[in-house]
Design a protein around this motif. Structure first.
Motif, short mmCIF file in Angstrom:
data_model
loop_
_atom_site.label_atom_id
_atom_site.label_comp_id
_atom_site.label_asym_id
_atom_site.label_seq_id
_atom_site.Cartn_x
_atom_site.Cartn_y
_atom_site.Cartn_z
N THR A 11 0.85 -1.20 0.00
CA THR A 11 0.00 0.00 0.00
C THR A 11 0.88 1.24 0.00
O THR A 11 2.07 1.19 0.36
CB THR A 11 -0.92 0.02 1.23
N ILE A 12 0.27 2.40 -0.38
CA ILE A 12 1.05 3.65 -0.45
C ILE A 12 0.40 4.75 0.40
O ILE A 12 0.79 5.91 0.30
CB ILE A 12 1.20 4.13 -1.90
N GLY A 13 -0.59 4.41 1.23
CA GLY A 13 -1.23 5.42 2.06
C GLY A 13 -2.65 5.02 2.40
O GLY A 13 -3.08 3.88 2.16
N THR A 14 -3.43 5.93 2.97
CA THR A 14 -4.82 5.69 3.33
C THR A 14 -5.70 6.83 2.82
O THR A 14 -5.20 7.92 2.50
CB THR A 14 -5.00 5.56 4.85
N LYS A 15 -7.00 6.55 2.77
CA LYS A 15 -7.97 7.56 2.34
C LYS A 15 -9.24 7.39 3.16
O LYS A 15 -9.73 6.26 3.34
CB LYS A 15 -8.30 7.39 0.86
N HIS A 16 -9.79 8.48 3.67
CA HIS A 16 -11.01 8.42 4.48
C HIS A 16 -12.23 8.31 3.57
O HIS A 16 -12.46 9.17 2.72
CB HIS A 16 -11.11 9.68 5.35
#
Length: 510
Positions: A11-16
Motif C-alpha cells: 500500500t502507499i497510504g490511506t484515504k477516508h
C-alpha cells in the motif's frame, strides 16, 4: 508466475471514505423479524440493569399508533445517548453484556418503524432525547434533538410503571407491521396474534432472565385517549429444557469439548420424553427445527435448535437438545449473527464434537444414537395400538403434520393427502378427489373460518386437522360403502351448518 506472488499487499497510504447516507437504508433492511427486533431492545434494557421492562402497544380507538419499550435501568446521559444513536457507535461493552456490535437499537428499530425516538434519564441528569426519522437519516445522518419538556413528560408518563428515578423509553412510530385497514376487529386480531408470538419469543430467548425473581417483562395495550388498558400480562419463561422427567435415565449428561483455539468447554446433552405436550417442547417450530444445539451467550439464548453442520436434522432426533454456553473468547470458533438468532461454528468445533466425552468416557456421537433410539422405541409402542394411515401433505401446517406423524404410524410408500380451498357449491363443505388424493374445502366459508385473517397455504390448521381425522380413511379404500356414505352426508350437513353460523356471526361483528 509463482515467483511474482506477494503474500502481503503493498500500500502507499490511506484515504477516508465515510459511509454514504443510503447506508441507513441498508441498516434497516437486515431482515429483522418483529419479535427479534423487540428482543434486541430488551437486551439493551438488561444491559442497563433493568428490573422491569414494559412493552406498550398504544392505540387510538381502532388504530394502532405507537409501540414503546420502557425500562427502569440506569438510563443514559446526553453524551451516552448520542453514542447509542450513532450509526456504528459503540460504548465500552462489559464482557457480560448482551450487546456486541453497536447496531442493534438502530437497525432493529428502523427495520420496523419510520421513526425511532429514545428518551432517557439517569439519577443525576435531566431527561434527554434523540429521534431518527428515516427520511431525514437517509439524506445525511440528521438526528433530531427531542425537546426537553417532552422528554421529561414521556419519562413522567411511565413514572412508577416501571420508571422510578431513572430509565429509558424507546418509541416507534409509523410501525410498518401495524394494520391500516379492517377496523377494530383487524386490530384486535393483529394484537392477539403478535403478542402471542412476542411472548413466546421473549419467553424462550430470555428464559434464564425471566426465571429470576428480580426481572420481569410486561406486555400491555392502552388506548391513548381514554387511558383504558385492554391487556396487561407478564411474559413467562419458556425453558427448552424444562421436562419433569428425562426421556432417558442416563441423561442429561455433560460432555467436555477440546477445541485447540479456545479453552476447554462443556455442553449438556438432554433427551426429552417422547410425545411431550409441554410448551417448552412444542411451542416453537417443528421437531426438525427444535432439535440440536441451544447456544447461550451470557445466559441469553442466541440459537434455538439446529445441528450446525454436525449432522442433518431428522425426525428421529426430535427429542435431542444440547445446551452450550459460549465462552467469552470465541476466537472465531463461534460467530454470532448481528440479530443474535443464530451461531456460525467453525469446522474445528464440529471435529472436536466427535471426540467429546463425558465423565465416564462415553463419546458425544453415542448420545445422538441414544436420542434416536428413545424416539424409535416410543414409535414402536404407539404402533401396536394404532392403525397405520396415509399421512397429511401439502396444505397442512408442518407442526400439524409432525404431530400426526408422531401419533400415527404411516402406511409405507403412500402419497400423502393434500388439502386445498376451491370454489364449490355452497351446500357442501368439502369434496374428496381420490385421484389427486386431495380434500377440497369450500372457498365460500374460508374467510369466516379464518376470522377475517388473511389466508395462506397452511391456514386454518384446526379445521384441516378435524377434516383430516374424519376423512383420511376414505383414501385407504377404492370406494365407499353405504355406512361410509351415510357418514359423509352427516359430516357435510353438520359442517355446512357450522360454517354458515360462522358467516352470520362475522356479519354481526361487522
Amino acid at each position: 508466475m509463482t515467483d511474482d506472488w506477494q503474500f502481503d499487499v503493498p500500500t502507499i497510504g490511506t484515504k477516508h471514505l465515510p459511509p454514504d447516507s443510503r447506508y441507513m437504508e441498508a441498516l434497516s433492511s437486515q431482515g429483522y423479524g418483529f419479535e427479534t427486533a423487540i428482543a434486541d431492545l430488551v437486551d439493551n434494557s438488561i444491559d442497563a440493569g433493568a428490573r422491569d421492562v414494559v412493552i406498550h402497544f398504544l392505540r387510538d380507538e381502532d388504530r394502532l399508533v405507537s409501540l414503546l419499550v420502557i425500562d427502569d435501568g440506569k438510563g443514559m446521559t446526553e453524551e451516552e445517548l448520542d453514542v447509542a444513536m450513532t450509526v456504528g457507535g459503540r460504548r465500552g461493552y462489559d464482557p457480560q453484556s448482551l450487546g456486541m456490535f453497536g447496531t442493534g437499537l438502530k437497525s432493529a428499530s428502523l427495520s420496523h418503524a419510520a421513526a425511532v425516538t429514545v428518551v432517557s434519564k439517569t439519577r443525576r441528569t435531566r431527561a434527554v432525547g434523540r429521534r431518527w426519522l428515516m427520511e431525514r437519516a437517509v439524506s445525511g445522518y440528521q438526528c433530531d434533538i427531542v425537546a426537553g419538556d417532552y422528554a421529561q413528560s414521556l419519562i413522567d408518563r411511565y413514572s412508577g410503571r416501571p420508571i422510578t428515578w431513572q430509565g429509558t423509553v424507546i418509541r416507534w412510530d409509523g410501525v410498518k407491521d401495524f394494520p391500516r385497514h379492517g377496523g377494530g376487529g383487524q386490530t384486535n386480531r393483529y394484537l392477539l396474534r403478535t403478542i402471542n408470538r412476542l411472548g413466546l419469543q421473549l419467553g424462550l430467548y430470555l428464559h434464564r432472565f425471566l426465571a429470576r425473581d428480580d426481572f420481569n417483562i410486561t406486555i400491555a395495550v392502552e388506548d391513548v385517549n381514554t387511558g383504558t388498558e385492554y391487556m396487561n400480562f407478564g411474559v413467562e419463561p419458556l425453558d427448552p429444557f424444562a421436562y419433569p422427567v428425562s426421556g432417558h435415565p442416563d441423561h442429561p449428561r455433560r460432555f467436555t469439548v477440546d477445541c485447540p483455539s479456545i479453552p476447554r468447554m462443556s455442553l449438556e446433552a438432554h433427551i426429552w420424553p417422547a410425545k411431550s405436550t409441554l410448551d417448552g417442547f412444542k411451542a416453537v417450530g417443528t421437531g426438525l427445527d427444535r432439535q440440536g444445539f441451544y447456544f447461550y451467550r451470557n445466559s441469553r439464548l442466541v440459537q434455538a435448535g439446529g445441528w450446525n453442520n454436525f449432522r442433518q436434522p431428522e425426525q428421529h432426533l426430535a427429542l435431542a437438545r444440547v445446551a452450550v454456553d459460549l465462552p467469552s473468547d470465541t476466537a472465531d470458533v463461534f460467530r454470532l449473527t448481528v440479530k443474535k438468532e443464530g451461531v456460525e461454528v467453525s469446522p474445528e468445533f464440529i471435529s472436536a464434537l466427535e471426540g467429546a466425552v463425558d465423565s465416564e468416557g462415553r463419546r458425544f456421537p453415542g448420545y445422538v444414537a441414544e436420542a434416536d433410539a428413545v424416539y424409535r422405541d416410543s414409535r414402536k409402542r404407539a404402533s401396536t395400538t394404532r392403525r397405520a394411515v396415509i399421512g397429511p401433505g401439502k396444505g397442512f401446517d408442518p407442526a400439524l403434520r409432525e404431530t400426526i406423524e408422531d401419533e400415527l404410524p404411516l402406511l409405507p410408500g403412500e402419497e400423502p393427502i393434500s388439502v386445498r380451498w376451491q370454489k364449490l357449491d355452497n351446500s357442501v363443505f368439502f369434496e374428496i378427489d381420490r385421484e389427486e388424493r386431495t380434500i377440497v374445502l369450500n372457498q365460500h366459508y374460508r374467510t369466516a373460518l379464518l376470522g377475517g385473517r388473511r389466508g395462506g397455504l397452511n391456514d386454518a390448521p384446526t379445521v384441516k386437522a378435524l377434516v383430516y381425522l374424519l376423512l383420511h380413511q376414505v383414501f385407504e379404500k377404492e370406494y365407499s360403502g353405504s355406512r361410509e356414505k351415510d357418514n359423509l352426508q352427516l359430516w357435510q350437513s353438520v359442517l355446512v351448518a357450522a360454517a354458515r353460523v360462522e358467516l352470520e356471526r362475522m356479519g354481526d361483528d361487522d
